[in-house]
Design a protein around this motif. Structure first.
Motif: not given
Length: 128
Positions: A97-112
């Motif tokens: 499945t594809t995982h969907v996350l909600t990122l409400p805050d501004a920022g820098t995110y790393i997906v590993d």
């Protein structure tokens, strides 16, 4: 004679690559490939030396971060770069499945995304 070569380990993956006099057991490869390209190859049975499979890239659409699961046993992780905090982590099962996350805050995110071999790992940075 100097040539480009790779050394294949017991599991079929490129363990070393070089240019020069190939050692015994090395495979001679196309000289147009750079060393990084060689690290993305593996031996696939009768197909010989082939590119390792790649993963679909995660996407950020507004606040929604979509992360494809990858093959079974893939470790998925999202890190808040500023806080140096792991926000979410999972090891995938067979459901793909594809995982969907909600990122409400501004920022820098790393997906590993760290899949099992022979898949190529992937790391993507998102700024929002």
């Amino acid at each position: 004679m100097k040539q480009h070569f790779v050394i294949i380990g017991p599991e079929g993956f490129v363990e070393a690559a070089g240019f020069g006099n190939p050692p015994e057991g090395a495979i001679i490869v196309d000289s147009s490939l750079c060393v990084f390209d060689l690290s993305l190859l593996y031996v696939d049975g009768a197909n010989g030396l082939v590119p390792r499979p790649t993963l679909a890239t995660p996407t950020l659409d507004g606040d929604d971060l979509s992360i494809p699961s990858g093959p079974e046993g893939t470790r998925l992780r999202v890190v808040d770069r500023l806080a140096d905090e792991v926000m979410w982590e999972v090891v995938t099962g067979a459901d793909l499945t594809t995982h969907v996350l909600t990122l409400p805050d501004a920022g820098t995110y790393i997906v590993d995304i760290d899949p099992p071999m022979p898949w190529v790992p992937l790391q993507v940075e998102f700024k929002k």
